[in-house]
Design an enzyme around this catalytic site. Sequence first.
Site, PDB file in Angstrom:
ATOM      1  N   LYS A   1       0.760  -1.377   0.116  1.00  0.00           N
ATOM      2  CA  LYS A   1      -0.037  -0.078   0.031  1.00  0.00           C
ATOM      3  C   LYS A   1       0.888   1.261   0.064  1.00  0.00           C
ATOM      4  O   LYS A   1       0.807   1.988  -0.503  1.00  0.00           O
ATOM      5  CB  LYS A   1      -0.887   0.066   1.236  1.00  0.00           C
ATOM      6  CG  LYS A   1      -1.537   1.324   1.743  1.00  0.00           C
ATOM      7  CD  LYS A   1      -2.575   1.370   2.609  1.00  0.00           C
ATOM      8  CE  LYS A   1      -1.674   1.563   3.934  1.00  0.00           C
ATOM      9  NZ  LYS A   1      -1.282   3.107   4.334  1.00  0.00           N
ATOM     10  N   ASN A   2       1.918   1.106   0.958  1.00  0.00           N
ATOM     11  CA  ASN A   2       2.640   2.608   1.045  1.00  0.00           C
ATOM     12  C   ASN A   2       3.536   2.681   0.015  1.00  0.00           C
ATOM     13  O   ASN A   2       4.337   3.777  -0.164  1.00  0.00           O
ATOM     14  CB  ASN A   2       3.120   2.444   2.288  1.00  0.00           C
ATOM     15  CG  ASN A   2       2.400   2.605   3.710  1.00  0.00           C
ATOM     16  OD1 ASN A   2       0.954   3.148   3.408  1.00  0.00           O
ATOM     17  ND2 ASN A   2       2.759   2.650   4.787  1.00  0.00           N
TER      18      ASN A   2
ATOM     19  N   ARG B   1      -4.683  11.004   4.563  1.00  0.00           N
ATOM     20  CA  ARG B   1      -3.748  11.865   4.490  1.00  0.00           C
ATOM     21  C   ARG B   1      -2.771  11.735   3.439  1.00  0.00           C
ATOM     22  O   ARG B   1      -2.042  12.828   3.055  1.00  0.00           O
ATOM     23  CB  ARG B   1      -2.984  12.328   6.003  1.00  0.00           C
ATOM     24  CG  ARG B   1      -2.626  11.291   6.590  1.00  0.00           C
ATOM     25  CD  ARG B   1      -1.990  11.309   7.921  1.00  0.00           C
ATOM     26  NE  ARG B   1      -1.093  12.371   8.053  1.00  0.00           N
ATOM     27  CZ  ARG B   1      -1.079  13.367   8.510  1.00  0.00           C
ATOM     28  NH1 ARG B   1      -2.152  13.896   9.127  1.00  0.00           N
ATOM     29  NH2 ARG B   1      -0.006  14.507   8.412  1.00  0.00           N
TER      30      ARG B   1
ATOM     31  N   CYS C   1      -4.365  12.885  13.410  1.00  0.00           N
ATOM     32  CA  CYS C   1      -5.060  11.670  13.286  1.00  0.00           C
ATOM     33  C   CYS C   1      -4.656  10.967  14.361  1.00  0.00           C
ATOM     34  O   CYS C   1      -4.153  11.326  15.297  1.00  0.00           O
ATOM     35  CB  CYS C   1      -4.673  11.001  11.951  1.00  0.00           C
ATOM     36  SG  CYS C   1      -2.983  10.263  12.237  1.00  0.00           S
TER      37      CYS C   1
ATOM     38  N   ARG D   1       1.192  14.916  13.726  1.00  0.00           N
ATOM     39  CA  ARG D   1       1.640  14.667  12.165  1.00  0.00           C
ATOM     40  C   ARG D   1       1.680  15.722  11.463  1.00  0.00           C
ATOM     41  O   ARG D   1       1.015  16.040  10.405  1.00  0.00           O
ATOM     42  CB  ARG D   1       0.885  13.599  11.532  1.00  0.00           C
ATOM     43  CG  ARG D   1       1.008  12.223  12.241  1.00  0.00           C
ATOM     44  CD  ARG D   1       0.004  11.190  11.326  1.00  0.00           C
ATOM     45  NE  ARG D   1       0.742  10.582  10.396  1.00  0.00           N
ATOM     46  CZ  ARG D   1       0.226   9.413   9.504  1.00  0.00           C
ATOM     47  NH1 ARG D   1      -0.922   9.135   9.765  1.00  0.00           N
ATOM     48  NH2 ARG D   1       1.080   9.179   8.459  1.00  0.00           N
ATOM     49  N   PRO D   2       2.826  16.454  11.514  1.00  0.00           N
ATOM     50  CA  PRO D   2       2.921  17.755  10.829  1.00  0.00           C
ATOM     51  C   PRO D   2       3.308  17.541   9.426  1.00  0.00           C
ATOM     52  O   PRO D   2       4.024  16.305   9.130  1.00  0.00           O
ATOM     53  CB  PRO D   2       3.980  18.723  11.707  1.00  0.00           C
ATOM     54  CG  PRO D   2       4.477  17.745  12.500  1.00  0.00           C
ATOM     55  CD  PRO D   2       3.568  16.413  12.641  1.00  0.00           C
ATOM     56  N   VAL D   3       3.403  18.595   8.616  1.00  0.00           N
ATOM     57  CA  VAL D   3       4.046  18.471   7.229  1.00  0.00           C
ATOM     58  C   VAL D   3       5.084  19.486   6.996  1.00  0.00           C
ATOM     59  O   VAL D   3       5.377  19.998   5.754  1.00  0.00           O
ATOM     60  CB  VAL D   3       2.573  18.352   6.058  1.00  0.00           C
ATOM     61  CG1 VAL D   3       1.881  17.344   5.929  1.00  0.00           C
ATOM     62  CG2 VAL D   3       2.110  19.586   6.122  1.00  0.00           C
TER      63      VAL D   3
ATOM     64  N   ASP E   1       4.557   0.521  11.919  1.00  0.00           N
ATOM     65  CA  ASP E   1       3.306   0.005  11.252  1.00  0.00           C
ATOM     66  C   ASP E   1       3.043  -1.460  11.864  1.00  0.00           C
ATOM     67  O   ASP E   1       2.206  -2.246  11.615  1.00  0.00           O
ATOM     68  CB  ASP E   1       3.119   0.030   9.801  1.00  0.00           C
ATOM     69  CG  ASP E   1       3.063   1.337   9.281  1.00  0.00           C
ATOM     70  OD1 ASP E   1       2.676   2.338  10.006  1.00  0.00           O
ATOM     71  OD2 ASP E   1       3.322   1.774   8.218  1.00  0.00           O
TER      72      ASP E   1
ATOM     73  N   ARG F   1      -8.898   0.044   5.001  1.00  0.00           N
ATOM     74  CA  ARG F   1      -8.172   1.077   4.344  1.00  0.00           C
ATOM     75  C   ARG F   1      -6.856   0.317   3.869  1.00  0.00           C
ATOM     76  O   ARG F   1      -6.115   1.051   2.919  1.00  0.00           O
ATOM     77  CB  ARG F   1      -7.870   2.412   5.224  1.00  0.00           C
ATOM     78  CG  ARG F   1      -8.964   3.067   5.597  1.00  0.00           C
ATOM     79  CD  ARG F   1      -8.536   4.326   6.617  1.00  0.00           C
ATOM     80  NE  ARG F   1      -7.304   4.869   6.072  1.00  0.00           N
ATOM     81  CZ  ARG F   1      -6.483   5.701   6.409  1.00  0.00           C
ATOM     82  NH1 ARG F   1      -6.699   6.162   7.602  1.00  0.00           N
ATOM     83  NH2 ARG F   1      -5.418   6.283   5.689  1.00  0.00           N
TER      84      ARG F   1
HETATM   85  N1  EPU Z   1       7.252  14.398  10.757  1.00  0.00           N
HETATM   86  C1  EPU Z   1       7.528  15.671  11.057  1.00  0.00           C
HETATM   87  N2  EPU Z   1       7.415  16.772  10.068  1.00  0.00           N
HETATM   88  C2  EPU Z   1       6.932  16.460   8.720  1.00  0.00           C
HETATM   89  C3  EPU Z   1       6.896  15.005   8.635  1.00  0.00           C
HETATM   90  C4  EPU Z   1       6.949  14.115   9.662  1.00  0.00           C
HETATM   91  O1  EPU Z   1       7.945  16.245  12.304  1.00  0.00           O
HETATM   92  O2  EPU Z   1       6.800  17.513   7.903  1.00  0.00           O
HETATM   93  C5  EPU Z   1       7.287  13.322  11.653  1.00  0.00           C
HETATM   94  C6  EPU Z   1       5.948  12.832  12.101  1.00  0.00           C
HETATM   95  O3  EPU Z   1       5.148  13.262  13.069  1.00  0.00           O
HETATM   96  C7  EPU Z   1       6.576  11.371  12.559  1.00  0.00           C
HETATM   97  C8  EPU Z   1       8.038  10.958  11.883  1.00  0.00           C
HETATM   98  O4  EPU Z   1       8.239  12.350  11.286  1.00  0.00           O
HETATM   99  O5  EPU Z   1       6.909  11.476  13.948  1.00  0.00           O
HETATM  100  C9  EPU Z   1       7.712  10.117  10.846  1.00  0.00           C
HETATM  101  O6  EPU Z   1       6.515  10.532  10.050  1.00  0.00           O
HETATM  102  P1  EPU Z   1       6.530  10.232   8.418  1.00  0.00           P
HETATM  103  O7  EPU Z   1       6.180  11.556   7.552  1.00  0.00           O
HETATM  104  O8  EPU Z   1       7.562   9.216   7.912  1.00  0.00           O
HETATM  105  O9  EPU Z   1       5.159   9.456   8.302  1.00  0.00           O
HETATM  106  P2  EPU Z   1       4.310   9.446   6.981  1.00  0.00           P
HETATM  107  O10 EPU Z   1       5.257   9.882   5.588  1.00  0.00           O
HETATM  108  O11 EPU Z   1       3.128  10.453   7.085  1.00  0.00           O
HETATM  109  C10 EPU Z   1       4.369   6.988   6.547  1.00  0.00           C
HETATM  110  C11 EPU Z   1       3.305   5.894   6.113  1.00  0.00           C
HETATM  111  C12 EPU Z   1       2.600   5.583   7.552  1.00  0.00           C
HETATM  112  C13 EPU Z   1       4.003   4.967   8.649  1.00  0.00           C
HETATM  113  C14 EPU Z   1       4.942   6.302   8.467  1.00  0.00           C
HETATM  114  C15 EPU Z   1       6.239   5.976   9.308  1.00  0.00           C
HETATM  115  C16 EPU Z   1       2.435   6.326   3.704  1.00  0.00           C
HETATM  116  C17 EPU Z   1       1.412   6.565   3.174  1.00  0.00           C
HETATM  117  N3  EPU Z   1       2.148   6.304   5.298  1.00  0.00           N
HETATM  118  O12 EPU Z   1       3.800   8.331   6.932  1.00  0.00           O
HETATM  119  O13 EPU Z   1       2.024   4.470   7.326  1.00  0.00           O
HETATM  120  O14 EPU Z   1       3.501   4.826   9.899  1.00  0.00           O
HETATM  121  O15 EPU Z   1       5.497   6.560   7.207  1.00  0.00           O
HETATM  122  O16 EPU Z   1       6.999   4.689   8.563  1.00  0.00           O
HETATM  123  O17 EPU Z   1       3.425   5.695   3.601  1.00  0.00           O
HETATM  124  C18 EPU Z   1       0.113   2.984   7.744  1.00  0.00           C
HETATM  125  O18 EPU Z   1       0.399   2.526   6.720  1.00  0.00           O
HETATM  126  O19 EPU Z   1      -0.731   2.366   8.692  1.00  0.00           O
HETATM  127  C19 EPU Z   1       0.787   4.267   8.224  1.00  0.00           C
HETATM  128  C20 EPU Z   1       0.399   5.244   9.001  1.00  0.00           C
END
Ligand code: EPU
Length: 430
Positions: free
Chosen positions: A22-23, A93, A117, A122-124, A308, A400
């Site tokens: 999925k990811n 998201r 969530c 979960r900031p961007v 995960d 999902r």
């Molecule tokens: N973070 C920040 N700033 C940002 C982005 C992230 O501080 O701009 C922090 C997050 O809050 C977190 C850490 O960095 O503490 C890692 O988050 P990441 O951005 O890697 O997560 P993501 O890309 O939003 C993906 C997967 C998640 C998985 C995480 C970690 C996808 C679509 N989602 O999320 O998958 O848990 O990486 O490996 O690839 C799931 O499939 O159930 C799922 C939640």
Amino acid sequence: MSYFRITGGIPLRGEVEVGGSKNAALPIMAASILADEPVRLRRVPWLTDTTTLAEVLQRLGMRVARQGDGSLELATVDAQPVRAPYELVRRMRASFCVLGPLLARRGRAVVSLPGGCNLGDRPVNLHLKGLAALGAQFRLHRGYIVARAALLRGTTVDLRGPQGPTVTGTANVLSAAVLAEGETTINGAACEPEIVQLGEFFVGLGARIEGLGTSTVRVEGVRRLHGGEYTIAGDRIEAATLLLAAAITRGSATVRGVVPSHLSAVVDVLRRAGCGVETADGVITLVAAGRMRALDVTAQPYPGIPTDVQAQLTALATVATGRSTIRDHVFPHRFIHVAEMKRLGARISLRNGAAVVDGVPQLAGAPVTACDLRASAALVIAGLAAEGQTTVREIHHLDRGYERLDEKLQGLGAEIERVHASGAFRHHAK
Ligand code: EPU
């Protein structure tokens, strides 16, 4: 609303094939916006998250057609739309992965800011920081990120955050860098196999990328990406979930269609817990005899134990001997499953950011409610081990990210039924 009815206590046995990741599929589908010609993706799992993203892409002027052989063909038919609406981004998201591709290919993007969530805030900020370094400009307007980039120029960006690298942030910046002018160096890039696959997909379309799978990725921008085909690898999280289901029921399972090296950390933990685990090309076989030993695990970025799989490992710890400690360095507050597991008789307390689990000989079935994707999977696993009947509600969370998990577990001999409000029926596998 459907729910699962599980009769626990049956050791799982048999073979099962996992679907595509999925990811990996999500950012690759979003990245198809960048290609000038149609792309065909094989082994895209067909589950709520991928169908939601297909809807987002259709709103963005893409044709998304599922072929008879299960592959997905994506092509731009109208390059004007740039708006990813709240009602879709709110559902998933990862829709935010369209931001980098839209900026790079169409010069503009209006993408709903994902909210919080169940995993936390979960900031961007890192996505935006990376894209801004390449030349994008942003403003926030009524909950939407409004982005512009007349020209993206290669530069050096550092994507490391307090919790380590960001997976979808790396996807967004990599997607913008492939069409940027000149060279981009991404420091602190995510090393996850899903990012490696995104990079391989780009290379197949004509991009120039080095260092995939390491924390420094170098991209030499190209003027355009052509079309092509890509096959998504097996889902390592689904594979781990099925192996843990076999382990918690003290059964055995052969999981096919995986890349065993993607699961090295999980295999190590399972061996330390007392399981026999053998790997071969595309296959992992697990044999569990008796109660597992206590676990001491910390979820970390790849190649560590995936966050995960953290909830599912916590489920295993509930029936292991002795005291287990489970931490999550990626999402430090991702313990929403703990309260529901206690309803099954698990002895867990949250102390100093860790789940401390005192294993019990036997869980007892009870009604529980799922609250996020992996937490639902963990409750299902716990239900398979619990004596008597467990019902798991709100399984739309599970749907999902898992394709027919109930049918795959049935194939391994589990007593699990999907019950609809109007009555019960069993899906037929295949
Ligand atoms: N973070 C920040 N700033 C940002 C982005 C992230 O501080 O701009 C922090 C997050 O809050 C977190 C850490 O960095 O503490 C890692 O988050 P990441 O951005 O890697 O997560 P993501 O890309 O939003 C993906 C997967 C998640 C998985 C995480 C970690 C996808 C679509 N989602 O999320 O998958 O848990 O990486 O490996 O690839 C799931 O499939 O159930 C799922 C939640």
